[in-house]
Design a protein around this motif. Structure first.
Motif, PDB file in Angstrom:
ATOM      1  N   ASP A  96      28.671  -3.931 -18.571  1.00  0.00           N
ATOM      2  CA  ASP A  96      28.939  -2.653 -17.915  1.00  0.00           C
ATOM      3  C   ASP A  96      27.792  -2.214 -17.009  1.00  0.00           C
ATOM      4  OD1 ASP A  96      27.136  -2.215 -19.935  1.00  0.00           O
ATOM      5  OD2 ASP A  96      28.180  -0.496 -20.815  1.00  0.00           O
ATOM      6  N   ASP A  97      26.926  -3.149 -16.633  1.00  0.00           N
ATOM      7  CA  ASP A  97      25.715  -2.794 -15.886  1.00  0.00           C
ATOM      8  C   ASP A  97      25.852  -3.032 -14.385  1.00  0.00           C
ATOM      9  OD1 ASP A  97      22.694  -2.394 -15.558  1.00  0.00           O
ATOM     10  OD2 ASP A  97      23.041  -4.390 -14.704  1.00  0.00           O
ATOM     11  N   LEU A  98      25.260  -2.136 -13.603  1.00  0.00           N
ATOM     12  CA  LEU A  98      25.077  -2.324 -12.169  1.00  0.00           C
ATOM     13  C   LEU A  98      23.594  -2.270 -11.798  1.00  0.00           C
ATOM     14  CD1 LEU A  98      27.949  -0.105 -10.680  1.00  0.00           C
ATOM     15  CD2 LEU A  98      27.957  -2.579 -10.998  1.00  0.00           C
ATOM     16  N   ILE A  99      22.841  -1.391 -12.422  1.00  0.00           N
ATOM     17  CA  ILE A  99      21.455  -1.134 -12.047  1.00  0.00           C
ATOM     18  C   ILE A  99      20.549  -2.327 -12.337  1.00  0.00           C
ATOM     19  CG2 ILE A  99      19.453   0.353 -12.378  1.00  0.00           C
ATOM     20  CD1 ILE A  99      21.875   1.657 -10.975  1.00  0.00           C
ATOM     21  N   GLU A 100      20.602  -2.883 -13.540  1.00  0.00           N
ATOM     22  CA  GLU A 100      19.703  -3.988 -13.882  1.00  0.00           C
ATOM     23  C   GLU A 100      20.066  -5.267 -13.124  1.00  0.00           C
ATOM     24  OE1 GLU A 100      19.313  -4.376 -18.119  1.00  0.00           O
ATOM     25  OE2 GLU A 100      18.030  -2.596 -18.229  1.00  0.00           O
ATOM     26  N   HIS A 101      21.330  -5.427 -12.776  1.00  0.00           N
ATOM     27  CA  HIS A 101      21.705  -6.569 -11.935  1.00  0.00           C
ATOM     28  C   HIS A 101      21.042  -6.461 -10.554  1.00  0.00           C
ATOM     29  CE1 HIS A 101      25.040  -7.551 -14.815  1.00  0.00           C
ATOM     30  NE2 HIS A 101      24.733  -8.776 -14.403  1.00  0.00           N
ATOM     31  N   ALA A 102      20.912  -5.237 -10.046  1.00  0.00           N
ATOM     32  CA  ALA A 102      20.239  -5.037  -8.756  1.00  0.00           C
ATOM     33  C   ALA A 102      18.766  -5.428  -8.853  1.00  0.00           C
ATOM     34  CB  ALA A 102      20.372  -3.582  -8.311  1.00  0.00           C
ATOM     35  N   ILE A 103      18.136  -5.077  -9.971  1.00  0.00           N
ATOM     36  CA  ILE A 103      16.735  -5.472 -10.194  1.00  0.00           C
ATOM     37  C   ILE A 103      16.627  -6.989 -10.261  1.00  0.00           C
ATOM     38  CG2 ILE A 103      14.814  -5.350 -11.839  1.00  0.00           C
ATOM     39  CD1 ILE A 103      15.900  -2.560 -12.657  1.00  0.00           C
ATOM     40  N   LEU A 104      17.552  -7.613 -10.986  1.00  0.00           N
ATOM     41  CA  LEU A 104      17.539  -9.071 -11.119  1.00  0.00           C
ATOM     42  C   LEU A 104      17.757  -9.759  -9.780  1.00  0.00           C
ATOM     43  CD1 LEU A 104      17.577 -11.670 -12.858  1.00  0.00           C
ATOM     44  CD2 LEU A 104      20.061 -11.324 -13.093  1.00  0.00           C
ATOM     45  N   GLN A 105      18.736  -9.296  -9.013  1.00  0.00           N
ATOM     46  CA  GLN A 105      19.054  -9.957  -7.753  1.00  0.00           C
ATOM     47  C   GLN A 105      17.868  -9.969  -6.799  1.00  0.00           C
ATOM     48  OE1 GLN A 105      22.466 -11.589  -6.159  1.00  0.00           O
ATOM     49  NE2 GLN A 105      20.373 -12.363  -5.983  1.00  0.00           N
ATOM     50  N   LYS A 106      17.025  -8.950  -6.860  1.00  0.00           N
ATOM     51  CA  LYS A 106      15.841  -8.904  -6.000  1.00  0.00           C
ATOM     52  C   LYS A 106      14.805  -9.960  -6.395  1.00  0.00           C
ATOM     53  CE  LYS A 106      15.983  -3.996  -4.656  1.00  0.00           C
ATOM     54  NZ  LYS A 106      17.311  -3.663  -5.234  1.00  0.00           N
ATOM     55  N   GLN A 107      14.912 -10.474  -7.627  1.00  0.00           N
ATOM     56  CA  GLN A 107      13.890 -11.393  -8.126  1.00  0.00           C
ATOM     57  C   GLN A 107      14.329 -12.852  -8.165  1.00  0.00           C
ATOM     58  OE1 GLN A 107      11.472  -9.874 -11.517  1.00  0.00           O
ATOM     59  NE2 GLN A 107      12.904  -8.149 -11.512  1.00  0.00           N
ATOM     60  N   ILE A 108      15.618 -13.121  -7.933  1.00  0.00           N
ATOM     61  CA  ILE A 108      16.089 -14.504  -7.937  1.00  0.00           C
ATOM     62  C   ILE A 108      16.793 -14.811  -6.617  1.00  0.00           C
ATOM     63  CG2 ILE A 108      16.333 -14.519 -10.459  1.00  0.00           C
ATOM     64  CD1 ILE A 108      19.367 -14.336 -10.098  1.00  0.00           C
ATOM     65  N   LYS A 109      16.784 -16.082  -6.246  1.00  0.00           N
ATOM     66  CA  LYS A 109      17.425 -16.513  -5.010  1.00  0.00           C
ATOM     67  C   LYS A 109      18.918 -16.786  -5.212  1.00  0.00           C
ATOM     68  CE  LYS A 109      13.217 -18.683  -3.215  1.00  0.00           C
ATOM     69  NZ  LYS A 109      12.578 -19.962  -2.811  1.00  0.00           N
ATOM     70  N   THR A 110      19.283 -17.258  -6.388  1.00  0.00           N
ATOM     71  CA  THR A 110      20.687 -17.560  -6.668  1.00  0.00           C
ATOM     72  C   THR A 110      21.521 -16.288  -6.540  1.00  0.00           C
ATOM     73  OG1 THR A 110      20.012 -19.281  -8.235  1.00  0.00           O
ATOM     74  CG2 THR A 110      22.305 -18.539  -8.342  1.00  0.00           C
ATOM     75  N   PRO A 111      22.613 -16.316  -5.792  1.00  0.00           N
ATOM     76  CA  PRO A 111      23.453 -15.116  -5.686  1.00  0.00           C
ATOM     77  C   PRO A 111      24.006 -14.687  -7.042  1.00  0.00           C
ATOM     78  CG  PRO A 111      24.036 -16.718  -4.001  1.00  0.00           C
ATOM     79  CD  PRO A 111      23.105 -17.416  -4.935  1.00  0.00           C
ATOM     80  N   VAL A 112      23.886 -13.412  -7.337  1.00  0.00           N
ATOM     81  CA  VAL A 112      24.521 -12.846  -8.528  1.00  0.00           C
ATOM     82  C   VAL A 112      25.963 -12.497  -8.174  1.00  0.00           C
ATOM     83  CG1 VAL A 112      24.594 -10.865 -10.101  1.00  0.00           C
ATOM     84  CG2 VAL A 112      22.402 -11.964  -9.552  1.00  0.00           C
ATOM     85  N   CYS A 113      26.881 -12.882  -9.044  1.00  0.00           N
ATOM     86  CA  CYS A 113      28.288 -12.491  -8.916  1.00  0.00           C
ATOM     87  C   CYS A 113      28.639 -11.579 -10.080  1.00  0.00           C
ATOM     88  CB  CYS A 113      29.181 -13.732  -8.933  1.00  0.00           C
ATOM     89  SG  CYS A 113      30.953 -13.357  -9.077  1.00  0.00           S
ATOM     90  N   LEU A 114      29.291 -10.466  -9.795  1.00  0.00           N
ATOM     91  CA  LEU A 114      29.702  -9.560 -10.867  1.00  0.00           C
ATOM     92  C   LEU A 114      31.177  -9.756 -11.197  1.00  0.00           C
ATOM     93  CD1 LEU A 114      27.790  -6.240 -10.132  1.00  0.00           C
ATOM     94  CD2 LEU A 114      27.258  -8.058 -11.775  1.00  0.00           C
TER      95      LEU A 114
END
Length: 368
Positions: free
Chosen positions: A219-237
């Motif tokens: 149910d998260d949006l905020i921590e995924h945004a933090i993660l996406q800034k730190q990894i190159k692999t695209p995050v998919c929700l």
């Protein structure tokens, strides 16, 4: 839409082989098939894709039956609609329960397309005549994973998704990448990680994955945004996107670079179309996720995936991927990694009444 009656069929069927993730094992699939019949004898079909237990979402087959029987169908009986898009607004008084809503809404879309003698894909804005097909590897050993991958490649599938968790991630994926250096691979974590695992997820960057799906909380949006800034692999929700508003916020926050759209998870085709259109306007790729469906839901997914924003192969496999015999005729087939989008009215598949009867647990009937 001149609805005359609605029938609910609860069915149950064993999978050809268990579907295993860190969340559990599915060896038998229960589901709901909906038949909406109009006064001219035209039938539209939908499917409820909730599982028997609440491991993927809070919904289950039992709760969907309750919502359909006691709330959603009575709303349709009291307030007839003229277009499937009106169902979303009609059901707005019922919070969440998206899979129950989608079950009946998809039946209405199929009925509407048939009433207008056109393919459902065209009705909702689909343009593709063929769609690429992906498939999921859900194995607990490299030997089993390789067996599955070899079979799927022989069948022509265009993309492989691998289920991962902290007990089976980098070593597992890196070995697959070593053996298949040019294979399009994505990883699906089903919320198995937290931000404490950032370094572990960063390590996956070197494997050239298409994406990592739902690494953090469901149910998260905020921590995924933090993660996406730190990894190159695209995050998919996936699980985090249960509405248009979730998709809008995820894109605004930078929570992901790709979105998985599942008709059942977002509450129906109308909401799925809205998410698709928004993502298309903003250059966010989307793809169609799977729910270990029977053929009716699979057919709706094919229509959805024919829309122009679906540029990544979805989890839409052949009927024989899971079932010895599906409940539709003809069954969904994959040829050279592609599925033909039906050009006949509605979803383009008929219900196999004999197979439905063989798998039937119980049914309910409602008149209008």
């Amino acid at each position: 839409m001149n609805i005359k009656s609605i029938e609910l069929f609860v069915i149950k069927m064993p999978l050809k082989q268990p579907f295993i993730t860190h969340l559990g094992e599915v060896s038998e699939r229960e589901g709901i098939i909906i038949k909406a019949l109009d006064k001219d004898g035209i039938a539209g079909y939908g499917e409820g894709v909730a599982f028997s237990s609440p491991w993927y979402t809070e919904e289950t087959v039992a709760t969907s039956l309750h919502m359909l029987s006691d709330f959603l169908i009575p709303l349709l009986q009291k307030r007839p609609i003229s277009h499937p898009e009106q169902a979303s607004k009609l059901f707005h008084s019922v919070r969440r329960n998206n899979m129950a809503k989608a079950a009946i809404e998809t039946a209405l879309w199929d009925l509407y397309a048939k009433q207008h003698a056109e393919p459902l894909a065209r009705t909702i804005g689909g343009t593709a005549k063929m769609i690429p097909s992906g498939v999921v590897v859900a194995a607990q050993s490299m030997t089993k994973a390789q067996e599955q991958i070899e079979q799927y490649l022989a069948d022509g599938y265009k993309r492989i998704k691998v289920k991962i968790n902290p007990d089976m991630d980098y070593p597992f994926l890196s070995e697959i990448r070593r053996r298949y250096p040019n294979l399009p691979i994505m990883a699906d974590a089903n919320s198995a990680y937290t931000l404490k695992d950032v370094d572990r997820l960063k390590a996956l960057d070197e494997l050239d994955l298409l994406m990592i799906e739902q690494p953090l909380a469901h149910d998260d949006l905020i921590e995924h945004a933090i993660l996406q800034k730190q990894i190159k692999t695209p995050v998919c929700l996936d699980e985090s996107i249960v509405s248009f508003e979730d998709a809008r916020k995820a894109i605004e926050y930078g929570s992901c670079k790709i979105i998985n759209i599942k008709i059942g998870r977002v509450g129906g085709i109308n909401e799925a179309k809205r998410i698709h259109d928004y993502c298309l306007e903003r250059g966010i790729p989307v793809w169609c996720g799977g729910m270990i469906e029977f053929g009716i839901s699979r057919a709706h997914n094919i229509a959805l995936a024919s829309m122009p924003g679906f540029t990544i192969p979805g989890d839409i496999s052949a009927s024989n991927r899971f079932w010895n015999e599906d409940i539709i005729s003809p069954e969904v087939t994959v040829e050279n990694g592609l599925i033909a989008v039906p050009q006949s009215p509605g979803i383009g598949y008929e219900l196999n009444d004999k197979r439905l009867e063989q798998t039937l647990v119980h049914k309910k009937f409602y008149t209008f």
